[in-house]
Scaffold this active site. Structure first.
Site, short mmCIF file in Angstrom:
data_model
loop_
_atom_site.label_atom_id
_atom_site.label_comp_id
_atom_site.label_asym_id
_atom_site.label_seq_id
_atom_site.Cartn_x
_atom_site.Cartn_y
_atom_site.Cartn_z
N GLY A 145 -35.33 -18.71 26.28
CA GLY A 145 -36.12 -19.91 26.00
C GLY A 145 -37.59 -19.83 26.39
O GLY A 145 -38.21 -20.86 26.67
N ASN A 194 -39.98 -19.15 24.39
CA ASN A 194 -40.72 -19.85 23.31
C ASN A 194 -40.58 -21.36 23.45
O ASN A 194 -41.53 -22.10 23.20
CB ASN A 194 -40.24 -19.37 21.94
CG ASN A 194 -40.89 -18.05 21.56
OD1 ASN A 194 -42.08 -18.00 21.26
ND2 ASN A 194 -40.11 -16.97 21.59
N LEU A 228 -30.05 -17.57 17.50
CA LEU A 228 -29.46 -16.35 16.95
C LEU A 228 -28.31 -16.57 15.98
O LEU A 228 -27.48 -15.69 15.80
CB LEU A 228 -29.00 -15.43 18.10
CG LEU A 228 -30.13 -14.92 18.99
CD1 LEU A 228 -29.59 -13.98 20.06
CD2 LEU A 228 -31.21 -14.21 18.17
N ASN A 283 -39.30 -21.06 11.98
CA ASN A 283 -38.72 -20.02 12.85
C ASN A 283 -39.81 -19.07 13.30
O ASN A 283 -40.79 -18.86 12.57
CB ASN A 283 -37.67 -19.23 12.04
CG ASN A 283 -37.04 -18.11 12.85
OD1 ASN A 283 -36.62 -18.30 13.99
ND2 ASN A 283 -36.97 -16.91 12.27
N HIS A 304 -40.42 -15.16 14.21
CA HIS A 304 -39.80 -13.83 14.10
C HIS A 304 -40.75 -12.81 14.75
O HIS A 304 -41.94 -12.81 14.45
CB HIS A 304 -39.57 -13.48 12.63
CG HIS A 304 -38.92 -12.15 12.47
ND1 HIS A 304 -37.59 -11.93 12.80
CD2 HIS A 304 -39.42 -10.95 12.09
CE1 HIS A 304 -37.31 -10.66 12.60
NE2 HIS A 304 -38.38 -10.04 12.17
N ASP A 312 -35.14 -14.93 7.30
CA ASP A 312 -36.55 -14.53 7.43
C ASP A 312 -37.28 -14.52 6.09
O ASP A 312 -38.30 -13.85 5.93
CB ASP A 312 -36.69 -13.15 8.10
CG ASP A 312 -36.17 -13.15 9.53
OD1 ASP A 312 -36.30 -14.18 10.21
OD2 ASP A 312 -35.62 -12.13 9.96
C1 GRF Z 1 -38.14 -13.96 20.65
O1 GRF Z 1 -38.63 -12.65 20.57
C2 GRF Z 1 -38.07 -14.55 19.29
O2 GRF Z 1 -39.10 -14.20 18.45
C3 GRF Z 1 -36.79 -13.96 18.81
O3 GRF Z 1 -35.92 -13.99 19.91
C4 GRF Z 1 -36.70 -13.96 21.10
C5 GRF Z 1 -36.32 -15.18 21.89
O4 GRF Z 1 -36.92 -15.27 23.11
N1 GRF Z 1 -36.35 -14.54 17.60
P1 GRF Z 1 -36.89 -16.60 23.95
O5 GRF Z 1 -35.45 -17.12 24.00
O6 GRF Z 1 -37.80 -17.62 23.31
O7 GRF Z 1 -37.35 -16.21 25.32
#
Ligand code: GRF
Length: 213
Positions: A15, A17, A95, A112, A114, A155
């Protein structure tokens, strides 16, 4: 006053992001939207702690606890999103691939992040460290991150923003992942969240003749 876009963030793991979004909201960089719900598809996701610390309501919705099929899993998420009145769904390290049944309900309302420059290293099977492993294996010298709208093609939706990041000699998938997060993902996602929230906020206002609260 225009009423803010109600944002739901879908997560599966650490998490970081989500944290970048929470921090941007606190700083006022996200001002047209408000995170009203976090949904995790795993009870072990550390992202749940981050939501809790920020005082954001969170729900754990897994395939297992919703009947065992993709259809019942997505139906449970749709119910939670409806109840929260979500206008924008942000996939932040989520995921699970969503089917058309889910995505078509929210045209240009799901985004999203990526961790590569789409159309490179993307699509089914390209997630997490696998993306960076593939970039290193190919030998690209520049990679990056992409924020895009989500449709039924993994994607494959329209690109909103991209940022390039150098691949450095001696990089491992882990060092590259970290650099892509720091230099691209954590900057790009909050920025895109604000841009899209602003658009949705205006759309909501137009629908109600300028008064939406
Ligand atoms: C990130 O690299 C995101 O782009 C990818 O999965 C990772 C997730 O990281 N899809 P987090 O859970 O936000 O730390």
């Amino acid at each position: 006053m225009l009423s803010k876009t109600r944002i739901a963030v879908l997560v599966s793991g650490g998490g970081t992001n989500l944290q970048a979004l929470i921090d941007a909201q606190k700083r006022g960089d996200i001002k047209s939207g408000e995170i009203v719900l976090v949904i995790a598809n795993s009870s072990r996701a550390y992202a749940l702690e981050r939501a809790k610390n920020a005082g954001i309501p969170a729900a754990v919705i897994t395939k297992k606890n919703t009947g065992g099929t993709q259809e019942t899993f997505e139906a449970a998420m749709i119910k939670a999103l409806d109840e929260a009145g979500a206008d924008l769904i942000i996939l932040a390290g989520f995921l699970s691939i969503l089917t058309e049944n889910f995505t078509r309900r929210y045209p240009k309302r799901i985004i999203n992040i990526h961790p590569a420059l789409i159309p490179s290293f993307c699509g089914k099977g390209y997630y997490g460290l696998y993306v960076h492993e593939a970039a290193l294996k190919y030998g690209v010298k520049v990679t990056g991150a992409t924020v895009h709208y989500v449709n039924e093609v993994p994607d494959g939706g329209e690109i909103i923003a991209q940022k390039a990041v150098d691949v450095l000699p001696g990089d491992t998938p882990e060092t590259l992942q970290r650099r892509v997060m720091e230099q691209a993902e954590w900057i790009l996602l909050p920025r895109a969240a604000e841009t899209v929230s602003e658009r949705i906020m205006r759309e909501k206002a137009n629908l109600t003749g300028g008064k939406n609260d």
